[in-house]
Design a protein around this motif. Structure first.
Motif, PDB file in Angstrom:
ATOM      1  N   MET A 147       0.844  -1.180   0.000  1.00 49.09           N
ATOM      2  CA  MET A 147       0.000   0.000   0.000  1.00 49.09           C
ATOM      3  C   MET A 147       0.889   1.243   0.000  1.00 49.09           C
ATOM      4  O   MET A 147       1.851   1.329   0.762  1.00 49.09           O
ATOM      5  N   TYR A 151       0.721   5.385   0.444  1.00 49.40           N
ATOM      6  CA  TYR A 151      -0.082   6.531   0.860  1.00 49.40           C
ATOM      7  C   TYR A 151       0.442   7.761   0.126  1.00 49.40           C
ATOM      8  O   TYR A 151       1.631   8.077   0.220  1.00 49.40           O
ATOM      9  N   ILE A 203      -2.823   8.988  -8.229  1.00 51.20           N
ATOM     10  CA  ILE A 203      -3.606   7.736  -8.161  1.00 51.20           C
ATOM     11  C   ILE A 203      -3.652   7.054  -9.521  1.00 51.20           C
ATOM     12  O   ILE A 203      -3.511   5.826  -9.614  1.00 51.20           O
ATOM     13  N   ARG A 238      -1.506  -0.464  -5.221  1.00 56.44           N
ATOM     14  CA  ARG A 238      -2.600  -0.014  -4.335  1.00 56.44           C
ATOM     15  C   ARG A 238      -2.178   1.274  -3.671  1.00 56.44           C
ATOM     16  O   ARG A 238      -1.087   1.382  -3.128  1.00 56.44           O
ATOM     17  N   GLU A 250      -3.670   4.987  -1.484  1.00 55.33           N
ATOM     18  CA  GLU A 250      -4.694   5.727  -0.757  1.00 55.33           C
ATOM     19  C   GLU A 250      -4.204   7.166  -0.635  1.00 55.33           C
ATOM     20  O   GLU A 250      -3.013   7.407  -0.450  1.00 55.33           O
ATOM     21  N   THR A 251      -5.129   8.118  -0.733  1.00 53.73           N
ATOM     22  CA  THR A 251      -4.737   9.521  -0.641  1.00 53.73           C
ATOM     23  C   THR A 251      -5.083  10.097   0.728  1.00 53.73           C
ATOM     24  O   THR A 251      -6.080   9.730   1.340  1.00 53.73           O
ATOM     25  N   THR A 261       0.360   6.482  10.129  1.00 49.78           N
ATOM     26  CA  THR A 261       0.032   5.381   9.209  1.00 49.78           C
ATOM     27  C   THR A 261       0.958   4.187   9.359  1.00 49.78           C
ATOM     28  O   THR A 261       0.764   3.170   8.703  1.00 49.78           O
TER      29      THR A 261
END
Length: 135
Positions: free
Chosen positions: A1, A3, A52, A61, A63-64, A82
């Motif tokens: 992931m 960020y 993105i 993958r 996430e913002t 995070t």
């Protein structure tokens, strides 16, 4: 992931006049405040949407996250909150100190902020310089 982080500068809804009465402040109308906040949200959304789409093209993958405040502090807080394994931060080379190598899961594009994050982040930091033709 991954960020993807964008930090907005806080909007001060007051200005200090430059003429007589230098010790007073004028406050912006609520419509001006809302207009600035809306513009900031649109800029953040546009920047993060591009990031993105790049992640999706590469099957990553992502996430913002959008924060408001001092960039260097907010990026370090985001890394801690995070629990990322590595902070990746871009450097435009605008800061006073240049380093050859730094120690990766967020992206931000700022100048001397990268140096601050290299020294204060809770995880390893990778600073990415732009290609020479972009400077």
């Amino acid at each position: 992931m991954v960020y993807l982080v964008h930090v907005q500068h806080p909007f001060n809804n007051y200005v200090y006049p430059a003429g007589a009465g230098l010790h007073t402040a004028a406050f912006a109308a609520s419509s001006v405040v809302e207009s600035v906040k809306k513009a900031q949200a649109e800029v953040s959304a546009k920047i993060l949407q591009r990031a993105i789409s790049i992640c999706k093209q590469n099957m990553v993958r992502a996430e913002t996250l959008i924060f408001q405040g001092d960039s260097k502090d907010e990026i370090c807080k985001a890394a801690e909150q995070t629990h990322v394994d590595m902070l990746i931060i871009g450097s435009r080379g605008l800061g006073g100190i240049k380093r050859k190598s730094m120690n990766f899961l967020m992206v931000a594009f700022l100048g001397s902020v990268s140096d601050y994050c290299a020294h204060h982040a809770c995880c390893p930091v990778l600073i990415v310089k732009p290609p020479k033709h972009i400077k």
